[in-house]
Design an enzyme around this catalytic site. Structure first.
Site, PDB file in Angstrom:
ATOM      1  N   ALA A   1       0.841  -1.204   0.000  1.00  0.00           N
ATOM      2  CA  ALA A   1       0.000   0.000   0.000  1.00  0.00           C
ATOM      3  C   ALA A   1       0.873   1.250   0.000  1.00  0.00           C
ATOM      4  O   ALA A   1       1.970   1.263   0.544  1.00  0.00           O
ATOM      5  CB  ALA A   1      -0.897   0.000   1.220  1.00  0.00           C
TER       6      ALA A   1
ATOM      7  N   CYS B   1      -1.125   3.331  10.500  1.00  0.00           N
ATOM      8  CA  CYS B   1      -0.344   4.394   9.863  1.00  0.00           C
ATOM      9  C   CYS B   1       0.192   5.332  10.941  1.00  0.00           C
ATOM     10  O   CYS B   1      -0.589   5.856  11.743  1.00  0.00           O
ATOM     11  CB  CYS B   1      -1.229   5.165   8.892  1.00  0.00           C
ATOM     12  SG  CYS B   1      -0.404   6.600   8.212  1.00  0.00           S
TER      13      CYS B   1
HETATM   14  C1  FMN Z   1       5.671   6.702   0.897  1.00  0.00           C
HETATM   15  C2  FMN Z   1       4.941   5.570   1.576  1.00  0.00           C
HETATM   16  C3  FMN Z   1       3.555   5.627   1.684  1.00  0.00           C
HETATM   17  C4  FMN Z   1       2.858   4.591   2.341  1.00  0.00           C
HETATM   18  N1  FMN Z   1       1.492   4.640   2.413  1.00  0.00           N
HETATM   19  C5  FMN Z   1       0.821   3.633   3.035  1.00  0.00           C
HETATM   20  C6  FMN Z   1      -0.603   3.635   3.111  1.00  0.00           C
HETATM   21  O1  FMN Z   1      -1.272   4.516   2.574  1.00  0.00           O
HETATM   22  N2  FMN Z   1      -1.209   2.617   3.790  1.00  0.00           N
HETATM   23  C7  FMN Z   1      -0.489   1.591   4.362  1.00  0.00           C
HETATM   24  O2  FMN Z   1      -1.069   0.694   4.973  1.00  0.00           O
HETATM   25  N3  FMN Z   1       0.857   1.548   4.272  1.00  0.00           N
HETATM   26  C8  FMN Z   1       1.515   2.539   3.633  1.00  0.00           C
HETATM   27  N4  FMN Z   1       2.888   2.487   3.541  1.00  0.00           N
HETATM   28  C9  FMN Z   1       3.607   1.346   4.176  1.00  0.00           C
HETATM   29  C10 FMN Z   1       3.934   0.236   3.180  1.00  0.00           C
HETATM   30  O3  FMN Z   1       2.757  -0.324   2.638  1.00  0.00           O
HETATM   31  C11 FMN Z   1       4.740  -0.874   3.882  1.00  0.00           C
HETATM   32  O4  FMN Z   1       3.950  -1.447   4.903  1.00  0.00           O
HETATM   33  C12 FMN Z   1       6.042  -0.342   4.495  1.00  0.00           C
HETATM   34  O5  FMN Z   1       6.628   0.643   3.677  1.00  0.00           O
HETATM   35  C13 FMN Z   1       7.062  -1.458   4.729  1.00  0.00           C
HETATM   36  O6  FMN Z   1       7.424  -2.068   3.506  1.00  0.00           O
HETATM   37  P1  FMN Z   1       8.777  -1.709   2.699  1.00  0.00           P
HETATM   38  O7  FMN Z   1       9.892  -1.800   3.686  1.00  0.00           O
HETATM   39  O8  FMN Z   1       8.843  -2.727   1.607  1.00  0.00           O
HETATM   40  O9  FMN Z   1       8.598  -0.334   2.168  1.00  0.00           O
HETATM   41  C14 FMN Z   1       3.581   3.497   2.883  1.00  0.00           C
HETATM   42  C15 FMN Z   1       4.981   3.450   2.747  1.00  0.00           C
HETATM   43  C16 FMN Z   1       5.662   4.461   2.105  1.00  0.00           C
HETATM   44  C17 FMN Z   1       7.167   4.380   1.981  1.00  0.00           C
END
Ligand code: FMN
Length: 350
Positions: free
Chosen positions: A67, A180
């Site tokens: 997400a 969040c």
């Molecule tokens: C810029 C950004 C925006 C995000 N927006 C959301 C969101 O709207 N809803 C959500 O549940 N997670 C959101 N996340 C979290 C990601 O879905 C994920 O859980 C988190 O980044 C960990 O994964 P990663 O290490 O692969 O980035 C966001 C992450 C980033 C970096």
């Protein structure tokens, strides 16, 4: 060196959100054109050993987009052509939101991490719901449901319900985001009472498959409480994890002081630990997310109990070939360890 490695120094000179918007726009520009087929032929790994069935969905591979990358459901189809097995769009809120003032997204390059405090910027449930109705992706599309900023915690359940009803027809599964870190009081929704209210309301409305996304900063007893509710309301899965407000000592970049949620490499071990903790205590499928950027990262989460994994930050650092690299690497690891199919490796370390 691939094309993305060549483009990276230029992209990384731009502010993080500008670079993201450029990448997103480029993908949107090729969506629905013959380039999409070309991308699919480069990036998609088509092998039945990678097929996974979980929460009523069939995934042709276990690597999804997390997400936040496609907040307004504009590019699920072209993301699937990059070889991803599923896409979670959103977070979507009932009301359209601007999010926090910029800058609100920061690269911590040496740490392969991002800090963001976007604040759930999105076009709102009406607009995203309409767009989703026209989406034709040949992979499962999940929708991340979040609470509108200006709605008090006591009215959160109705707010989630409004959003769910707008996106219900266009989504294949639904993720209740109560974790969040970038909205005032948002993570208090993980307390028992509000969580019960939200999950109960959505379950009564027939929302399914329904998953809940948890914070990596929850203490163990709070995770156990959440899992009780997952059972009580017969939820279909748990997404572990969202970003962390912790700053592990390993994070060296001076931008570590920025307020917001940290994602990427420094989150990997905590997220994997949480996947294991959840998988040990529940029978529902776990979606593993946090710091996945290589096949080894994905495989660790799968062996710790994740049925499928997702990533966001890895896509920024590794580029559009990331799903292919991970899927090919997973096949090698299945061979090495004598598993006939990926599903046989799920929870192998438990
Ligand atoms: C810029 C950004 C925006 C995000 N927006 C959301 C969101 O709207 N809803 C959500 O549940 N997670 C959101 N996340 C979290 C990601 O879905 C994920 O859980 C988190 O980044 C960990 O994964 P990663 O290490 O692969 O980035 C966001 C992450 C980033 C970096």
């Amino acid at each position: 060196m691939n094309a993305y490695e060549l483009a990276k120094p230029v992209l990384f000179r731009l502010p993080a959100e500008t670079a993201h918007t450029l990448g997103h726009d480029a993908l949107r520009a090729v969506q629905g054109t013959p380039v999409e087929g070309l991308l699919r032929s480069w990036y998609d790994v088509d092998d039945p050993r990678l097929h996974v069935s979980a929460f009523g969905q069939t995934f042709h591979n276990p690597v999804g987009v997390a997400a936040g990358f496609d907040k307004n459901a504009e590019i699920p189809s072209v993301l699937s052509s990059l070889g991803f097995g599923f896409v979670e769009v959103g977070g979507v809120t009932a009301n359209p939101q601007e999010g926090n003032p910029r800058p609100r997204m920061f690269r911590l390059q040496g740490d392969e991490a991002i800090i963001n405090r976007m604040g759930l910027n999105n076009e709102g449930a009406d607009a995203v719901g309409r767009r989703l109705a026209g989406v034709t992706a040949d992979v499962p599309v999940g929708v991340n449901l979040a609470k509108s900023e200006d709605v008090p915690l006591e009215e959160a359940a109705e707010d989630y319900l409004y959003t769910y009803e707008r996106v219900a027809d266009g989504g294949d599964f639904f993720v209740v985001n109560i974790s969040c870190p970038n909205s005032e009081g948002f993570r208090d929704l993980q307390n028992r009472e509000p969580m019960e209210d939200i999950l109960g309301t959505l379950a009564d409305a027939g929302a399914a498959p329904l998953l809940v996304k948890l914070s990596p900063d929850l203490p163990d007893p709070a995770i156990e409480d959440a899992l009780e509710l997952v059972e009580e309301y017969d939820l279909d899965g748990v997404v572990a994890t969202n970003t962390t407000t912790e700053r592990p000592a390993s994070v060296r970049d001076a931008r570590r002081v920025e307020t917001g949620g940290l994602s990427g490499r420094p989150l990997e071990s905590r997220a994997t630990e949480m996947v294991r903790f959840v998988a040990e205590r529940t029978d529902v499928p776990v979606v593993g997310v946090g710091g996945v950027s290589t096949a080894d990262d994905a495989y660790r989460k799968i062996r710790a109990g994740a049925s499928v994994v997702q990533l966001y930050t890895g896509l920024i650092y590794r580029g559009p070939s990331i799903a292919r690299e991970i899927n090919r690497g997973l096949l090698e690891r299945l061979d090495r360890d004598g598993f006939d199919r990926l599903e046989d490796a799920v929870g192998a370390d438990l």
